[in-house]
Design a protein around this motif. Sequence first.
Motif, PDB file in Angstrom:
ATOM      1  N   GLY B  16       0.795  -1.225   0.000  1.00 42.02           N
ATOM      2  CA  GLY B  16       0.000   0.000   0.000  1.00 42.02           C
ATOM      3  C   GLY B  16       0.821   1.265   0.000  1.00 42.02           C
ATOM      4  N   ALA B  17       2.099   1.154   0.325  1.00 39.69           N
ATOM      5  CA  ALA B  17       2.982   2.325   0.320  1.00 39.69           C
ATOM      6  C   ALA B  17       3.419   2.634  -1.095  1.00 39.69           C
ATOM      7  CB  ALA B  17       4.184   2.072   1.211  1.00 39.69           C
ATOM      8  N   SER B  18       3.926   3.858  -1.264  1.00 38.14           N
ATOM      9  CA  SER B  18       4.429   4.241  -2.581  1.00 38.14           C
ATOM     10  C   SER B  18       5.848   3.714  -2.779  1.00 38.14           C
ATOM     11  CB  SER B  18       4.412   5.765  -2.718  1.00 38.14           C
ATOM     12  OG  SER B  18       5.295   6.341  -1.770  1.00 38.14           O
ATOM     13  N   GLN B  58       3.730   6.038 -18.937  1.00 36.75           N
ATOM     14  CA  GLN B  58       2.929   5.072 -18.202  1.00 36.75           C
ATOM     15  C   GLN B  58       3.234   3.672 -18.709  1.00 36.75           C
ATOM     16  OE1 GLN B  58       0.975   6.125 -15.654  1.00 36.75           O
ATOM     17  NE2 GLN B  58       1.705   8.196 -16.131  1.00 36.75           N
ATOM     18  N   GLY B  59       3.206   2.717 -17.789  1.00 39.90           N
ATOM     19  CA  GLY B  59       3.471   1.345 -18.180  1.00 39.90           C
ATOM     20  C   GLY B  59       2.386   0.407 -17.700  1.00 39.90           C
ATOM     21  N   ILE B  60       2.725  -0.868 -17.720  1.00 38.35           N
ATOM     22  CA  ILE B  60       1.764  -1.860 -17.268  1.00 38.35           C
ATOM     23  C   ILE B  60       1.806  -1.992 -15.750  1.00 38.35           C
ATOM     24  CG2 ILE B  60       1.927  -3.124 -19.441  1.00 38.35           C
ATOM     25  CD1 ILE B  60       3.700  -5.172 -17.959  1.00 38.35           C
ATOM     26  N   LYS B  61       0.791  -2.629 -15.188  1.00 36.28           N
ATOM     27  CA  LYS B  61       0.723  -2.931 -13.760  1.00 36.28           C
ATOM     28  C   LYS B  61       0.733  -1.682 -12.889  1.00 36.28           C
ATOM     29  CE  LYS B  61       3.033  -7.376 -14.375  1.00 36.28           C
ATOM     30  NZ  LYS B  61       3.926  -8.391 -13.776  1.00 36.28           N
ATOM     31  N   GLY B  62       0.329  -0.541 -13.411  1.00 34.04           N
ATOM     32  CA  GLY B  62       0.239   0.678 -12.626  1.00 34.04           C
ATOM     33  C   GLY B  62       1.543   1.418 -12.421  1.00 34.04           C
ATOM     34  N   PHE B  63       2.592   1.025 -13.112  1.00 30.89           N
ATOM     35  CA  PHE B  63       3.886   1.688 -12.985  1.00 30.89           C
ATOM     36  C   PHE B  63       3.999   2.882 -13.933  1.00 30.89           C
ATOM     37  CE2 PHE B  63       6.384  -0.876 -10.128  1.00 30.89           C
ATOM     38  CZ  PHE B  63       5.752  -2.108 -10.136  1.00 30.89           C
ATOM     39  N   LYS B  78       5.479   3.821  -8.370  1.00 27.65           N
ATOM     40  CA  LYS B  78       4.142   3.235  -8.287  1.00 27.65           C
ATOM     41  C   LYS B  78       3.493   3.815  -7.033  1.00 27.65           C
ATOM     42  CE  LYS B  78       1.437  -0.954  -8.674  1.00 27.65           C
ATOM     43  NZ  LYS B  78       1.410  -2.428  -8.920  1.00 27.65           N
ATOM     44  N   PRO B  79       2.275   4.333  -7.135  1.00 24.42           N
ATOM     45  CA  PRO B  79       1.652   5.003  -5.989  1.00 24.42           C
ATOM     46  C   PRO B  79       1.339   4.075  -4.814  1.00 24.42           C
ATOM     47  CG  PRO B  79       0.523   5.544  -8.045  1.00 24.42           C
ATOM     48  CD  PRO B  79       1.452   4.414  -8.352  1.00 24.42           C
ATOM     49  N   SER B  80       0.967   2.835  -5.114  1.00 22.46           N
ATOM     50  CA  SER B  80       0.557   1.914  -4.062  1.00 22.46           C
ATOM     51  C   SER B  80       1.000   0.511  -4.454  1.00 22.46           C
ATOM     52  CB  SER B  80      -0.965   1.958  -3.884  1.00 22.46           C
ATOM     53  OG  SER B  80      -1.386   1.031  -2.899  1.00 22.46           O
ATOM     54  N   VAL B  81       1.916  -0.024  -3.675  1.00 21.55           N
ATOM     55  CA  VAL B  81       2.519  -1.309  -4.014  1.00 21.55           C
ATOM     56  C   VAL B  81       1.649  -2.468  -3.535  1.00 21.55           C
ATOM     57  CG1 VAL B  81       4.475  -2.805  -3.497  1.00 21.55           C
ATOM     58  CG2 VAL B  81       4.861  -0.423  -4.054  1.00 21.55           C
ATOM     59  N   LYS B 112       6.305  -5.909   2.368  1.00 19.60           N
ATOM     60  CA  LYS B 112       5.868  -6.382   3.682  1.00 19.60           C
ATOM     61  C   LYS B 112       4.348  -6.317   3.777  1.00 19.60           C
ATOM     62  CE  LYS B 112       8.046  -3.433   6.181  1.00 19.60           C
ATOM     63  NZ  LYS B 112       8.604  -2.721   7.371  1.00 19.60           N
ATOM     64  N   PRO B 113       3.732  -7.318   4.406  1.00 19.77           N
ATOM     65  CA  PRO B 113       2.273  -7.288   4.552  1.00 19.77           C
ATOM     66  C   PRO B 113       1.813  -6.174   5.483  1.00 19.77           C
ATOM     67  CG  PRO B 113       3.192  -9.318   5.461  1.00 19.77           C
ATOM     68  CD  PRO B 113       4.334  -8.544   4.921  1.00 19.77           C
TER      69      PRO B 113
END
Lengths: 111, 113
Positions: B16-18, B58-63, B78-81, B112-113
């Motif tokens: 969830g972190a950037s 912009q790329g795939i998978k939100g990157f 990526k804004p949210s991992v 990390k979870p």
Amino acid sequence: NAGVTQTPKFRVLKTGQSMTLLCAQDMNHEYMYWYRQDPGMGLRLIHYSVGEGTTAKGEVPDGYNVSRLKKQNFLLGLESAAPSQTSVYFCASSLQGTGAFFGQGTRLTVV
Amino acid sequence: AQSVTQPDIHITVSEGASLELRCNYSYGATPYLFWYVQSPGQGLQLLLKYFSGDTLVQGIKGFEAEFKRSQSSFNLRKPSVHWSDAAEYFCAVDPSNTGKLIFGQGTTLQVKP
């Protein structure tokens, strides 16, 4: 869509043995490449080809030979394997500089 | 000497972190720039590429990645991992549009979870 297919996926060789790695692509790409990947070093270019019947040396060509008899195939040969050639080998293909498509890799161990 | 540098060998972020992965290159002209991702035991998958024009790609998978000429950098963000983003990431350059890629050493991302 197969993309880039490498065979075999795993191989163990004894020092001095020879082998050939096969790469096949079904995207009609002119350019094909062989890279090796070693921990902490990223990928390094071994040989490449800009078209059927042509090959050229990359950054680390010593101990390897290649052939491109057909447009869709690019073979990498090791004539006399050495432990220093233990690595993961990746084949890739591209339309010139548009970004390469990679195969799944061949993990080679030379003992 | 011409080179591609990824300063961070290993990065750990919380889900969830950037994320920002750094890449610097040392070539005279602006080369073609790429980011690839490699999951364990897999080949490399192209995330995005920069040739010219808009410096934010912009790329795939939100990157996404931003080219900064003044800093010779091409950082991946990526804004949210997500946990599935854990992998090794490679920056690569094609200095002369020949398709021959020069790779950085790679950055391993742990989530990390």
